[in-house]
Design a protein around this motif. Sequence first.
Motif, short mmCIF file in Angstrom:
data_model
loop_
_atom_site.label_atom_id
_atom_site.label_comp_id
_atom_site.label_asym_id
_atom_site.label_seq_id
_atom_site.Cartn_x
_atom_site.Cartn_y
_atom_site.Cartn_z
N THR A 77 48.10 51.93 60.58
CA THR A 77 47.86 53.27 60.02
C THR A 77 46.81 53.21 58.91
N LEU A 78 46.01 52.17 58.95
CA LEU A 78 44.91 52.00 57.99
C LEU A 78 45.39 52.09 56.54
N VAL A 79 46.44 51.35 56.24
CA VAL A 79 46.83 51.21 54.84
C VAL A 79 45.68 50.51 54.11
N GLY A 80 45.14 49.48 54.77
CA GLY A 80 43.95 48.82 54.24
C GLY A 80 44.23 47.69 53.26
N TYR A 81 45.51 47.42 52.99
CA TYR A 81 45.82 46.39 52.00
C TYR A 81 45.46 45.00 52.51
#
Lengths: 130, 252, 116
Positions: B209-213
């Motif tokens: 979900t494209l948290v991107g962490y």
Amino acid sequence: MTTRKPYIRSMQGWWLKNTFYKKYMIREATSIFAAIYALILLEGLMALASGAAAWNDWLVSMRSPVAVIFHLLALAAAIYHTITWFAVSPKVAPNIIIGKQKVPAVAITALQYAIAAILYLTLLWVALSI
Amino acid sequence: MADAKKTIEIEILRYRPDQDQEPVWQSYQVPFTDDMSVLQGLQYIKDHLDGTVSFRWSCRMAICGSCGMMINNKPMLSCKTFLREFYPAKIQIEAMRHLPIEKDLIVNIDDFIGKLESIKPYIIPKAARSLEQGEYLQTPAQRDKYEQFSSCINCLLCYAACPQYGLNPEFTGPGVLALLHRYNADSRDGASAERMAVVNADTGVWGCTLVGYCSEVCPKQVDPAAAVNRNKVNSTLDYFYRMLIPKGEASE
Amino acid sequence: MKRSNEPIFWSLFGAGGVVVAFILPMLIFITGIAVPLGILPHEVMEFERIRDFADAWQGKLFIFAVISLTLWHSAHRIFLSLHDLGIHWGRGFFRWLCYGFAGFCTLLTVYLLMHI
């Protein structure tokens, strides 16, 4: 060899554990405000289809303190969505090579802000001149 | 007589499967100098204070990928993180999140290894090649397409960062998907179609979900989030293309 | 491995996200703050003007895109967020609820626009 008994930690409250995750959840939550705003517009569309009286009632409801406060929050939410969307959309784009240089992510983000500024002003102009 | 030695408190989440029901925090006072890495702090504890503390390490220089752990709740390599970044405050060290703890700071990475094997992380040539044909030729531009993704050291910090992996361990995950992309994007490779089966599944890129962490914590700037999300586009284009031209039908 | 159908919803999510980013801030400002508070003249949203706008195909397209795509975007995000919040039961039910609601509102929007 000692017995193995792997321990699995709970995911409960995971997003409260650091700022990065909290900002992610806020980003996701902005969609709730966007949805409610879309439904308000849908309500307006129903009024528009019903006639002038219904439309004016809808305009009056948009002037209520609750409505204005909601829209201020929705504006803040939409802006936060925009900032995070522009920051993250370079991740979806393939490497763009111009000349021999790869276009950096910040350039893609900046370009989106430029286009957004033009579109916002165009929308304002259209609203004032139609 | 020298000045009083500086010390820093290092608190470790201990877990001994033969004696603990649950992990428990244990604190140690470690002598501090400003050139010490967190790994060196752990080595001091093991060598002088408590020989039972267990942790993985090898190269001490951020290339082997062995020493990943949660340092003050952030996935980091202990050899690349320095005590001076925290001194004089306490440091809390925990095994990498979202992975089962075997003992102390040691996690089970079988899931990652299995998934890595499933994406065929090696060049599969487009056509059979003989020695006489010589080496592959690749331009710098072709190399640039996959080079950043080849920097992955399999440290699993991205898995410790990814909440979607924590919530659903069936998710292929950032590191494996980045390595998948590394091979698909390599001009020498011809097995993209095979690997796309992993990409296209619910547990492939669609688990993200494209948290991107993941990209935030990667010690090698691989940017797995980019690898995953570019492949969402590839997967989507292929999905709609296949609606028009289903596989198995003659194209002519 | 079974192929996911997520691309459909992700595409709608993406299109909606673009609409929310490039249109909603100014639109919320105009319709929800500026006109109600008199910062912009109330004529901006008077009935004939908006009715004329919605009569034109460009206006219909704009209104459709804003309402429908925003709702598809939010349906996807809200559905995925339920999972993030640890709500794992009733996935099938919630998927139908979220996307079904967006679909219903889309149809309603089309119906209303066709009758203006």
